[in-house]
Motif scaffolding. Structure first.
Motif, PDB file in Angstrom:
ATOM      1  N   ASN A 135     -11.624  58.712  24.169  1.00 17.81           N
ATOM      2  CA  ASN A 135     -11.796  57.271  24.261  1.00 17.81           C
ATOM      3  C   ASN A 135     -13.261  56.924  24.519  1.00 17.81           C
ATOM      4  OD1 ASN A 135     -10.919  54.635  24.180  1.00 17.81           O
ATOM      5  ND2 ASN A 135      -9.524  54.801  25.919  1.00 17.81           N
ATOM      6  N   GLN A 136     -13.681  55.769  24.006  1.00 15.96           N
ATOM      7  CA  GLN A 136     -15.077  55.357  24.101  1.00 15.96           C
ATOM      8  C   GLN A 136     -15.179  53.983  24.769  1.00 15.96           C
ATOM      9  OE1 GLN A 136     -17.030  55.965  20.398  1.00 15.96           O
ATOM     10  NE2 GLN A 136     -19.059  55.358  21.131  1.00 15.96           N
ATOM     11  N   LEU A 137     -16.262  53.779  25.476  1.00  9.76           N
ATOM     12  CA  LEU A 137     -16.465  52.531  26.207  1.00  9.76           C
ATOM     13  C   LEU A 137     -16.885  51.374  25.298  1.00  9.76           C
ATOM     14  CD1 LEU A 137     -18.471  53.866  29.292  1.00  9.76           C
ATOM     15  CD2 LEU A 137     -16.038  53.230  29.245  1.00  9.76           C
ATOM     16  N   GLU A 138     -16.627  50.175  25.803  1.00 15.16           N
ATOM     17  CA  GLU A 138     -17.055  48.953  25.124  1.00 15.16           C
ATOM     18  C   GLU A 138     -17.221  47.876  26.201  1.00 15.16           C
ATOM     19  OE1 GLU A 138     -15.885  47.563  20.797  1.00 15.16           O
ATOM     20  OE2 GLU A 138     -14.318  46.977  22.196  1.00 15.16           O
ATOM     21  N   ILE A 139     -18.047  46.905  25.939  1.00 18.26           N
ATOM     22  CA  ILE A 139     -18.203  45.784  26.877  1.00 18.26           C
ATOM     23  C   ILE A 139     -17.188  44.719  26.506  1.00 18.26           C
ATOM     24  CG2 ILE A 139     -19.753  43.964  27.720  1.00 18.26           C
ATOM     25  CD1 ILE A 139     -22.105  45.818  26.880  1.00 18.26           C
ATOM     26  N   ALA A 140     -16.437  44.280  27.497  1.00 14.22           N
ATOM     27  CA  ALA A 140     -15.484  43.184  27.284  1.00 14.22           C
ATOM     28  C   ALA A 140     -16.123  41.905  27.811  1.00 14.22           C
ATOM     29  CB  ALA A 140     -14.178  43.456  28.022  1.00 14.22           C
ATOM     30  N   THR A 141     -16.223  40.902  26.958  1.00 12.89           N
ATOM     31  CA  THR A 141     -16.797  39.611  27.368  1.00 12.89           C
ATOM     32  C   THR A 141     -15.744  38.524  27.247  1.00 12.89           C
ATOM     33  OG1 THR A 141     -17.505  38.831  25.181  1.00 12.89           O
ATOM     34  CG2 THR A 141     -18.965  40.384  26.320  1.00 12.89           C
ATOM     35  N   LEU A 142     -16.090  37.344  27.713  1.00 11.40           N
ATOM     36  CA  LEU A 142     -15.191  36.203  27.542  1.00 11.40           C
ATOM     37  C   LEU A 142     -15.047  35.909  26.048  1.00 11.40           C
ATOM     38  CD1 LEU A 142     -16.664  33.927  30.360  1.00 11.40           C
ATOM     39  CD2 LEU A 142     -14.481  35.161  30.431  1.00 11.40           C
ATOM     40  N   PRO A 146     -19.726  33.770  25.178  1.00  9.92           N
ATOM     41  CA  PRO A 146     -20.601  32.621  25.460  1.00  9.92           C
ATOM     42  C   PRO A 146     -21.946  32.995  26.082  1.00  9.92           C
ATOM     43  CG  PRO A 146     -18.835  32.754  27.064  1.00  9.92           C
ATOM     44  CD  PRO A 146     -18.490  33.722  25.991  1.00  9.92           C
ATOM     45  N   ASP A 147     -22.008  34.166  26.744  1.00  9.58           N
ATOM     46  CA  ASP A 147     -23.266  34.580  27.369  1.00  9.58           C
ATOM     47  C   ASP A 147     -24.154  35.390  26.431  1.00  9.58           C
ATOM     48  OD1 ASP A 147     -22.809  33.549  30.136  1.00  9.58           O
ATOM     49  OD2 ASP A 147     -21.087  34.896  30.017  1.00  9.58           O
ATOM     50  N   LYS A 157     -28.542  41.187  33.857  1.00 15.98           N
ATOM     51  CA  LYS A 157     -29.032  39.840  34.173  1.00 15.98           C
ATOM     52  C   LYS A 157     -28.365  39.326  35.445  1.00 15.98           C
ATOM     53  CE  LYS A 157     -29.742  38.548  29.303  1.00 15.98           C
ATOM     54  NZ  LYS A 157     -29.281  37.660  28.203  1.00 15.98           N
ATOM     55  N   SER A 158     -29.175  38.782  36.335  1.00 12.45           N
ATOM     56  CA  SER A 158     -28.658  38.310  37.624  1.00 12.45           C
ATOM     57  C   SER A 158     -27.687  37.141  37.481  1.00 12.45           C
ATOM     58  CB  SER A 158     -29.821  37.893  38.535  1.00 12.45           C
ATOM     59  OG  SER A 158     -30.600  36.867  37.915  1.00 12.45           O
ATOM     60  N   SER A 159     -27.751  36.436  36.367  1.00 10.99           N
ATOM     61  CA  SER A 159     -26.880  35.281  36.152  1.00 10.99           C
ATOM     62  C   SER A 159     -25.451  35.677  35.770  1.00 10.99           C
ATOM     63  CB  SER A 159     -27.448  34.389  35.046  1.00 10.99           C
ATOM     64  OG  SER A 159     -27.568  35.116  33.834  1.00 10.99           O
ATOM     65  N   LEU A 160     -25.257  36.950  35.458  1.00 12.19           N
ATOM     66  CA  LEU A 160     -23.941  37.407  35.008  1.00 12.19           C
ATOM     67  C   LEU A 160     -23.136  38.073  36.126  1.00 12.19           C
ATOM     68  CD1 LEU A 160     -24.701  38.992  31.507  1.00 12.19           C
ATOM     69  CD2 LEU A 160     -23.715  36.747  31.993  1.00 12.19           C
ATOM     70  N   LYS A 161     -21.837  37.803  36.098  1.00 13.12           N
ATOM     71  CA  LYS A 161     -20.919  38.452  37.027  1.00 13.12           C
ATOM     72  C   LYS A 161     -20.209  39.564  36.253  1.00 13.12           C
ATOM     73  CE  LYS A 161     -17.302  37.403  40.404  1.00 13.12           C
ATOM     74  NZ  LYS A 161     -16.424  36.333  40.955  1.00 13.12           N
ATOM     75  N   VAL A 162     -20.581  40.791  36.577  1.00  8.09           N
ATOM     76  CA  VAL A 162     -20.068  41.952  35.839  1.00  8.09           C
ATOM     77  C   VAL A 162     -19.235  42.837  36.768  1.00  8.09           C
ATOM     78  CG1 VAL A 162     -20.712  43.996  34.506  1.00  8.09           C
ATOM     79  CG2 VAL A 162     -22.090  41.901  34.343  1.00  8.09           C
ATOM     80  N   VAL A 163     -18.141  43.383  36.233  1.00 12.25           N
ATOM     81  CA  VAL A 163     -17.321  44.313  37.022  1.00 12.25           C
ATOM     82  C   VAL A 163     -17.267  45.667  36.320  1.00 12.25           C
ATOM     83  CG1 VAL A 163     -15.903  42.526  38.077  1.00 12.25           C
ATOM     84  CG2 VAL A 163     -15.161  43.560  35.926  1.00 12.25           C
ATOM     85  N   LEU A 164     -17.163  46.701  37.118  1.00  9.55           N
ATOM     86  CA  LEU A 164     -17.040  48.070  36.622  1.00  9.55           C
ATOM     87  C   LEU A 164     -15.829  48.730  37.256  1.00  9.55           C
ATOM     88  CD1 LEU A 164     -20.728  49.365  36.967  1.00  9.55           C
ATOM     89  CD2 LEU A 164     -19.633  48.488  34.886  1.00  9.55           C
ATOM     90  N   CYS A 165     -15.361  49.805  36.631  1.00  4.55           N
ATOM     91  CA  CYS A 165     -14.345  50.624  37.279  1.00  4.55           C
ATOM     92  C   CYS A 165     -15.022  51.411  38.396  1.00  4.55           C
ATOM     93  CB  CYS A 165     -13.739  51.611  36.280  1.00  4.55           C
ATOM     94  SG  CYS A 165     -12.821  50.857  34.928  1.00  4.55           S
ATOM     95  N   ASP A 166     -14.249  51.743  39.408  1.00  4.60           N
ATOM     96  CA  ASP A 166     -14.791  52.545  40.500  1.00  4.60           C
ATOM     97  C   ASP A 166     -15.301  53.880  39.959  1.00  4.60           C
ATOM     98  OD1 ASP A 166     -14.701  52.610  43.684  1.00  4.60           O
ATOM     99  OD2 ASP A 166     -14.298  54.625  42.916  1.00  4.60           O
ATOM    100  N   ARG A 167     -16.349  54.395  40.562  1.00  2.00           N
ATOM    101  CA  ARG A 167     -16.962  55.632  40.067  1.00  2.00           C
ATOM    102  C   ARG A 167     -16.044  56.832  40.159  1.00  2.00           C
ATOM    103  NH1 ARG A 167     -23.236  55.309  42.240  1.00  2.00           N
ATOM    104  NH2 ARG A 167     -23.551  53.091  41.869  1.00  2.00           N
ATOM    105  N   LYS A 205     -11.042  35.172  33.726  1.00  2.00           N
ATOM    106  CA  LYS A 205     -12.318  34.443  33.843  1.00  2.00           C
ATOM    107  C   LYS A 205     -12.909  34.509  35.253  1.00  2.00           C
ATOM    108  CE  LYS A 205     -11.511  31.261  29.985  1.00  2.00           C
ATOM    109  NZ  LYS A 205     -10.365  32.000  29.419  1.00  2.00           N
ATOM    110  N   GLU A 206     -12.594  35.612  35.946  1.00  2.00           N
ATOM    111  CA  GLU A 206     -13.178  35.843  37.264  1.00  2.00           C
ATOM    112  C   GLU A 206     -14.468  36.654  37.152  1.00  2.00           C
ATOM    113  OE1 GLU A 206     -10.164  37.692  39.607  1.00  2.00           O
ATOM    114  OE2 GLU A 206      -8.833  35.950  39.569  1.00  2.00           O
ATOM    115  N   ALA A 207     -14.764  37.096  35.944  1.00  2.00           N
ATOM    116  CA  ALA A 207     -15.999  37.825  35.659  1.00  2.00           C
ATOM    117  C   ALA A 207     -16.442  37.484  34.244  1.00  2.00           C
ATOM    118  CB  ALA A 207     -15.779  39.326  35.807  1.00  2.00           C
ATOM    119  N   ASP A 208     -17.731  37.627  34.005  1.00  2.00           N
ATOM    120  CA  ASP A 208     -18.276  37.336  32.675  1.00  2.00           C
ATOM    121  C   ASP A 208     -18.137  38.525  31.728  1.00  2.00           C
ATOM    122  OD1 ASP A 208     -19.341  34.716  33.404  1.00  2.00           O
ATOM    123  OD2 ASP A 208     -20.779  35.845  34.633  1.00  2.00           O
ATOM    124  N   ALA A 209     -18.128  39.715  32.303  1.00  2.00           N
ATOM    125  CA  ALA A 209     -18.048  40.911  31.469  1.00  2.00           C
ATOM    126  C   ALA A 209     -17.583  42.103  32.295  1.00  2.00           C
ATOM    127  CB  ALA A 209     -19.407  41.211  30.838  1.00  2.00           C
TER     128      ALA A 209
END
Length: 277
Positions: A135-142, A146-147, A157-167, A205-209
């Motif tokens: 499996n390969q990673l991808e960025i999920a956006t709204l 829109p960003d 970018k500091s304006s974005l709210k981004v979440v990651l899986c725990d390490r 919509k609790e995160a931008d990406a």
């Protein structure tokens, strides 16, 4: 009666006896063959009956496998009436801890060799785990992006709210590997315990990406939009599957693993966006 006639009569009598003997022998052979065939058929039926699968198969599987494994579970039940497949989906590290802690399971399908090793090192795996997909990673956006996120660097970018899986979970470890390859540092708004939780932050919509798997972006449909990034090629995860030691339903578990590895199983998995092993 002439001597020639007597000879002819005697010859015909001998021929008649020989023919009768051959017919009798043929009948016996046919009877024996039919008897043997019947016994063989009976043995085959008995063998088939003895290998008929039943009962519950408990599968612990990485969260990213939820959609495809649910489909395969239904197909397995269809192929083997009397069986039921139950799933426990979650972060691979958490599932591995449950198995080593004694949780009853028949099959473990992890999102990385590292998390599978937790189980095999404890002696709770059977044999050598087999890689069945990648499996390969991808960025999920709204939806609609829109960003205007176009790269992994944009996530810093500091304006974005981004979440990651725990390490500690495979998708988080892969994201960190991709960030390292890109020489980037990212401080996410949160670390999630599995890939579905990270994806749901964007869906709600609790995160931008979020950095998730391509398969999860595909499964979400129009709820998110996927953005590829080249660094993901350096962080592809191999997914191993293994029978669990002391599996309560080992025979059915082996059959489920065989279905996953079969051409039919691979078609379902690649259709969901997974890469071939």
């Amino acid at each position: 009666m002439t001597r020639t006639a007597r000879r002819s009569r005697r010859t015909l009598q001998v021929a008649g006896v020989s023919t009768a003997a051959l017919l009798a022998l043929s009948a016996c052979s046919s009877s024996d063959a039919n008897s043997s065939s019947a016994k063989s058929g009976s043995s085959a039926s008995a063998s088939a009956a003895s290998t008929k699968l039943s009962g519950t198969v408990t599968v612990f599987a990485a969260a990213s496998l939820q959609e495809s494994f649910t489909t395969l579970g239904k197909e397995f039940e269809k192929q083997h009436p009397g069986t039921k497949v139950t799933f426990s989906f979650g972060g691979s590290d958490s599932l591995a801890a449950q198995i080593t802690g004694g949780a009853p399971a028949d099959v473990f399908a992890a999102a990385s060799p590292k998390t599978m090793k937790i189980v095999t090192d404890k002696g709770d795996g059977v044999g050598t785990p087999a890689t069945f997909v990648r499996n390969q990673l991808e960025i999920a956006t709204l939806p609609g992006n829109p960003d205007k996120i176009a790269s992994l660097k944009d996530l810093t970018k500091s304006s974005l709210k981004v979440v990651l899986c725990d390490r500690t979970v495979p998708c988080g470890a892969a994201a960190q590997k991709a960030l390292t390859a890109a020489r980037l540092k990212l401080s996410p708004a949160s670390y999630e315990q599995d890939v579905k939780s990270a994806l749901n932050k964007v869906v709600l919509k609790e995160a931008d990406a979020a950095v998730v798997y391509r398969t999860d972006v595909k499964a979400a449909g129009g709820k998110v939009q996927g953005v590829d990034f080249p660094e993901s090629a350096s962080a592809i995860n191999a997914y191993p599957i293994s029978l669990v030691k002391n599996a309560p339903n080992a025979e059915a578990a082996k059959a489920f693993i065989a279905l996953v590895q079969s051409a039919e199983g691979q078609q379902v998995l690649t259709g969901a966006g997974f890469l071939k092993p």
